[in-house]
Design a protein around this motif. Structure first.
Motif, PDB file in Angstrom:
ATOM      1  N   TYR A 100      11.452  -0.318  14.917  1.00 24.75           N
ATOM      2  CA  TYR A 100      11.200  -1.704  15.311  1.00 24.75           C
ATOM      3  C   TYR A 100      11.740  -1.981  16.699  1.00 24.75           C
ATOM      4  O   TYR A 100      12.710  -1.353  17.154  1.00 24.75           O
ATOM      5  CB  TYR A 100      11.804  -2.658  14.270  1.00 24.75           C
ATOM      6  CG  TYR A 100      11.130  -2.494  12.935  1.00 24.75           C
ATOM      7  CD1 TYR A 100       9.778  -2.808  12.796  1.00 24.75           C
ATOM      8  CD2 TYR A 100      11.803  -1.965  11.846  1.00 24.75           C
ATOM      9  CE1 TYR A 100       9.132  -2.630  11.580  1.00 24.75           C
ATOM     10  CE2 TYR A 100      11.161  -1.781  10.626  1.00 24.75           C
ATOM     11  CZ  TYR A 100       9.828  -2.107  10.506  1.00 24.75           C
ATOM     12  OH  TYR A 100       9.185  -1.920   9.324  1.00 24.75           O
ATOM     13  N   HIS A 133       0.851  -1.205   0.000  1.00 22.04           N
ATOM     14  CA  HIS A 133       0.000   0.000   0.000  1.00 22.04           C
ATOM     15  C   HIS A 133       0.874   1.237   0.000  1.00 22.04           C
ATOM     16  O   HIS A 133       2.084   1.168   0.236  1.00 22.04           O
ATOM     17  CB  HIS A 133      -0.898   0.008   1.239  1.00 22.04           C
ATOM     18  CG  HIS A 133      -0.114   0.103   2.519  1.00 22.04           C
ATOM     19  ND1 HIS A 133       0.499  -0.989   3.089  1.00 22.04           N
ATOM     20  CD2 HIS A 133       0.201   1.166   3.305  1.00 22.04           C
ATOM     21  CE1 HIS A 133       1.142  -0.620   4.187  1.00 22.04           C
ATOM     22  NE2 HIS A 133       0.984   0.692   4.340  1.00 22.04           N
ATOM     23  N   HIS A 163       4.692  -0.062  -0.042  1.00 19.09           N
ATOM     24  CA  HIS A 163       5.349  -0.991   0.888  1.00 19.09           C
ATOM     25  C   HIS A 163       4.330  -1.889   1.555  1.00 19.09           C
ATOM     26  O   HIS A 163       3.111  -1.673   1.433  1.00 19.09           O
ATOM     27  CB  HIS A 163       6.119  -0.204   1.944  1.00 19.09           C
ATOM     28  CG  HIS A 163       5.222   0.691   2.756  1.00 19.09           C
ATOM     29  ND1 HIS A 163       4.806   1.919   2.302  1.00 19.09           N
ATOM     30  CD2 HIS A 163       4.624   0.515   3.953  1.00 19.09           C
ATOM     31  CE1 HIS A 163       4.010   2.464   3.193  1.00 19.09           C
ATOM     32  NE2 HIS A 163       3.862   1.646   4.204  1.00 19.09           N
ATOM     33  N   ARG A 175       5.485  -9.403  16.517  1.00 19.76           N
ATOM     34  CA  ARG A 175       6.366  -8.391  15.920  1.00 19.76           C
ATOM     35  C   ARG A 175       5.853  -7.022  16.353  1.00 19.76           C
ATOM     36  O   ARG A 175       4.722  -6.645  16.034  1.00 19.76           O
ATOM     37  CB  ARG A 175       6.293  -8.525  14.398  1.00 19.76           C
ATOM     38  CG  ARG A 175       6.997  -7.440  13.584  1.00 19.76           C
ATOM     39  CD  ARG A 175       6.441  -7.517  12.186  1.00 19.76           C
ATOM     40  NE  ARG A 175       7.182  -6.782  11.175  1.00 19.76           N
ATOM     41  CZ  ARG A 175       6.882  -5.521  10.829  1.00 19.76           C
ATOM     42  NH1 ARG A 175       5.937  -4.851  11.460  1.00 19.76           N
ATOM     43  NH2 ARG A 175       7.555  -4.952   9.835  1.00 19.76           N
TER      44      ARG A 175
HETATM   45  O1  LIG Z   1       4.989  -2.383  10.439  1.00 17.88           O
HETATM   46  C1  LIG Z   1       5.524  -2.130   9.358  1.00 17.88           C
HETATM   47  O2  LIG Z   1       6.685  -2.486   9.095  1.00 17.88           O
HETATM   48  C2  LIG Z   1       4.784  -1.356   8.292  1.00 17.88           C
HETATM   49  C3  LIG Z   1       3.386  -1.006   8.649  1.00 17.88           C
HETATM   50  C4  LIG Z   1       2.764  -0.125   7.637  1.00 17.88           C
HETATM   51  O3  LIG Z   1       3.198   0.026   6.563  1.00 17.88           O
HETATM   52  C5  LIG Z   1       1.559   0.653   7.971  1.00 17.88           C
HETATM   53  O4  LIG Z   1       0.987   0.452   9.047  1.00 17.88           O
HETATM   54  O5  LIG Z   1       1.154   1.519   7.162  1.00 17.88           O
END
Ligand SMILES: O=C(O)CCC(=O)C(=O)O
Ligand SMILES: [Fe+2]
Length: 666
Positions: free
Chosen positions: A574, A545, A615, A625
């Motif tokens: 992260y 998206h 992405h 995660r």
């Molecule tokens: O958690 C991720 O690595 C990406 C999450 C993401 O792209 C979003 O929430 O828009």
């Protein structure tokens, strides 16, 4: 009650939009119809309650909804608000707006004198310390700790009674004490004249004190004065009510200029035909009341009179009187507010928008067009990476930003990967934004938050996959948990602080020319549901998206609602790596992966939010995660209010804790 009260039209709508985006047409259709039902239920309840409660809230005077007499108060508030904004703007100039109401309150309550007395005491300035302590006590009568401090001071050898002075005492109080002395000496004439003076000054001081109460509303994150806040809200309702006209006069695809007039027009004819001259006359007169210049209807009226209708039949019907009063008043008020901003204060304060904010004593209403304001705001956003910046300014900014980069480098932040387009960075990957200990605390915070009720719900629409639980925490929820004692303010502070560091780094890394604002922050974990991991195929944790656009099947990404079009940059910090899968990926417009990133503690992936950075997240097939997801904007109108509020509240909780420590030290 609806069958599933926790499923709102909002959730259904978002799910439907997601289904639409993914071209799951049947689901889109079904979900959107459920959303329609819930919206009808929801808005019906609101109308019912507002009507019922307005009638029930009887105080002996009637304040019916939408009665124009009730507008008088707001009209006054509106003028007051415009004047305040200009007046303060002129006198305060470039002072930062929206000072912290919590600190304002501390000054009103003489809190700063508590600090002063300790500092003066530590410096050996005993006389000062005593007067400051006493001054504090006079603003906080009965304050235990300060009373015992003063007792301690009293026993000190160097302390004399004349040191116990209230340094903030108003003149009238001193004069009052003088008057009492004159009284004691029998000089009544002098006593009376002094007391007259005291009386005047006392009322003046009382009035000043009351005016200081008209500050910002402390409970919400509303930094505006009372009248300004009320006016913003009131204007919003007025514009909304104005829009009701168009909605109420649309009949199928035709927009009738004014349905009520239309109806009278028909009625007069019908009544005339049925021989009901009384009602025909009333319809004519009502029509003319709403449209006084209508020559055709005037002609009709003459005709009716000539054919024998009684003059006394021509009376305006009460609802027409009411309708016109409302209409005229609304038009007049909206005329004042010609430049329909969503928020008057934002526009008047924000000189960056290139709007003339000079204070003229005669307030000119409607000096600006709505478009001017919108265009100016857009331009400001464009300026962020646009060319207009003097070379020396640009150089100075770059020097500051490079210094910030070096600071972060010295603290262990290192860029691992970057990609530029036309010499402008569009994405980077960096490490070192959090220590292992910090990451562990934040993962724990996320888990506590989830266990305590937020985030994971079986019906949560944000689950991107049936095989994963998606659960998170916003800054506001973090603050509320801390307030309720469920988590420590320190860990919530950590959550906010690490985000702020990422923001600051991004601002310098992307060499932005204006401030980067947070617009949404989410501490979020994706947890693989055991037993649902077989046969996931292409199922992703988060499909490919764009963050500020809707990805269409032809690969284009539409930057239009319901996408979060104001999002300009994104970042993910992260927090762990003890899970399977969950790679972050960048993709091209055909959804082909072009880069991938393995999350681990302290790692940040950051990018501009548009279609240049599509992405997603690969399936998390085992474990949990966790990440802090953050979105940013260059448009101050989309600043993340919840974060600002949480930062303030957490800061004052931490401050309070420190203060308690300080008091117990003394
Ligand atoms: O958690 C991720 O690595 C990406 C999450 C993401 O792209 C979003 O929430 O828009
Ligand atoms: Fe995203």
């Amino acid at each position: 009650l609806p069958d599933e009260p926790r499923i709102t039209y909002e959730m259904l709508y978002e799910q439907a939009v997601q289904a639409y985006t993914d071209e799951r047409w049947a689901e889109c259709h079904g979900l959107m119809l459920r959303a329609v039902d819930d919206w009808q239920y929801f808005s019906g309840v609101q109308v019912l309650c507002r009507r019922k409660c307005n009638a029930a809230a009887d105080v002996g005077v009637e304040y019916p909804n939408d009665d124009v007499d009730n507008f008088r108060f707001f009209e006054h508030a509106l003028r007051n608000a415009y004047c305040l904004l200009r007046c303060e703007r002129q006198r305060f100039g470039g002072r930062p707006e929206g000072l912290d109401p919590a600190i304002m309150k501390k000054f009103q309550e003489r809190e700063h004198y508590d600090y002063l007395q300790i500092c003066a005491f530590k410096l050996g300035k005993i006389a000062e310390a005593v007067s400051y302590a006493y001054t504090f006590l006079m603003g906080n009568l009965g304050h235990d700790v300060m009373i015992s401090n003063l007792q301690f001071y009293r026993s000190h050898a160097d302390v004399t009674p004349d040191m116990f002075v209230d340094t903030l005492m108003d003149e009238y109080k001193k004069e009052f004490l003088n008057a009492l002395e004159h009284y004691d000496t029998g000089n009544y004439e002098l006593t009376a004249s002094v007391l007259e003076l005291v009386l005047t000054e006392y009322l003046q001081a009382l009035g000043d004190c009351r005016l200081l109460c008209e500050g910002p509303y402390a409970e919400r994150n509303d930094k505006y004065d009372m009248y300004i806040a009320i006016s913003n809200h009131f204007l919003q309702t007025l514009r909304c009510k104005d829009a009701c006209n168009a909605r109420a006069t649309a009949v199928y695809d035709k927009l009738y200029p004014e349905l009520l007039s239309n109806i009278y027009h028909y009625l007069q004819y019908c009544y005339f035909k049925t021989g009901d001259h009384r009602n025909a006359g009333a319809a004519v007169e009502s029509y003319l009341h709403l449209n006084p210049d209508d020559a055709d209807m005037q002609f009709n009226k003459e005709f009716y009179v000539q054919t024998g209708a009684d003059e006394s039949y021509f009376v305006v019907r009460p609802e027409a009187v009411k309708f016109r009063r409302f209409r005229d008043h609304l038009a007049r008020l909206l005329d004042y507010d010609e430049y329909t901003f969503s928020n008057i204060a934002v526009t008047i304060y924000d000189s960056d928008l290139g709007i003339d904010v000079s204070d003229t004593d005669d307030i000119t209403w409607g000096a600006l067009g709505a478009d001017d304001a919108a265009v100016a705001a857009d331009e400001q956003v464009k300026r962020a990476d646009g060319p207009e910046e003097a070379p020396e300014e640009a150089a100075a900014r770059r020097r500051r930003q490079e210094e910030t980069q070096r600071d972060y480098g010295a603290r262990g932040v290192h860029v691992e990967f970057t990609e530029k387009e036309n010499n402008v960075s569009k994405r980077f990957l960096a490490g070192g934004f959090a220590s292992e200990a910090e990451c562990r605390q934040l993962v724990q915070l996320a888990e506590d938050g989830v266990q305590l009720g937020d985030g994971y719900r079986p019906d949560d629409p944000y689950i991107h996959s049936q095989s994963e639980q998606f659960a998170g925490m916003t800054p506001g929820r973090g603050y509320r948990l801390a307030r309720d004692g469920a988590v420590t303010p320190e860990v919530v502070n950590l959550f906010l602080r690490l985000g702020e560091q990422v923001r600051e780094f991004m601002e310098s890394y992307f060499a932005l020319r204006t401030r980067l604002y947070f617009t949404y922050t989410h501490l979020v974990c994706r947890t693989a549901v055991a037993g649902r991991q077989y046969d996931r195929g292409d199922d992703m944790s988060h499909p490919i998206h764009g963050d500020n656009c809707i990805l269409k099947s032809d690969g284009s990404c539409a930057k239009e609602p319901p996408a979060y079009t104001w999002r300009d940059y994104s970042a993910l910090l992260y927090l762990n790596d003890d899970f399977e899968g969950g790679d972050f990926v960048f993709a091209d417009s055909r959804k082909h992966v072009i880069a991938q990133v393995k999350p681990h503690c302290g790692r940040v992936v950051s990018f501009s939010s548009g279609e240049e950075n599509l992405h997603g997240v690969r399936a998390v097939t085992d474990g949990r995660r966790c990440a802090i997801a953050m979105w940013f904007t260059l448009d101050p109108r989309h600043d993340e209010i919840e974060r600002v509020e949480a930062e303030r509240e957490i800061a004052s909780m931490l401050e309070l804790a420190r203060e308690n420590e300080r008091h117990s030290e003394l």
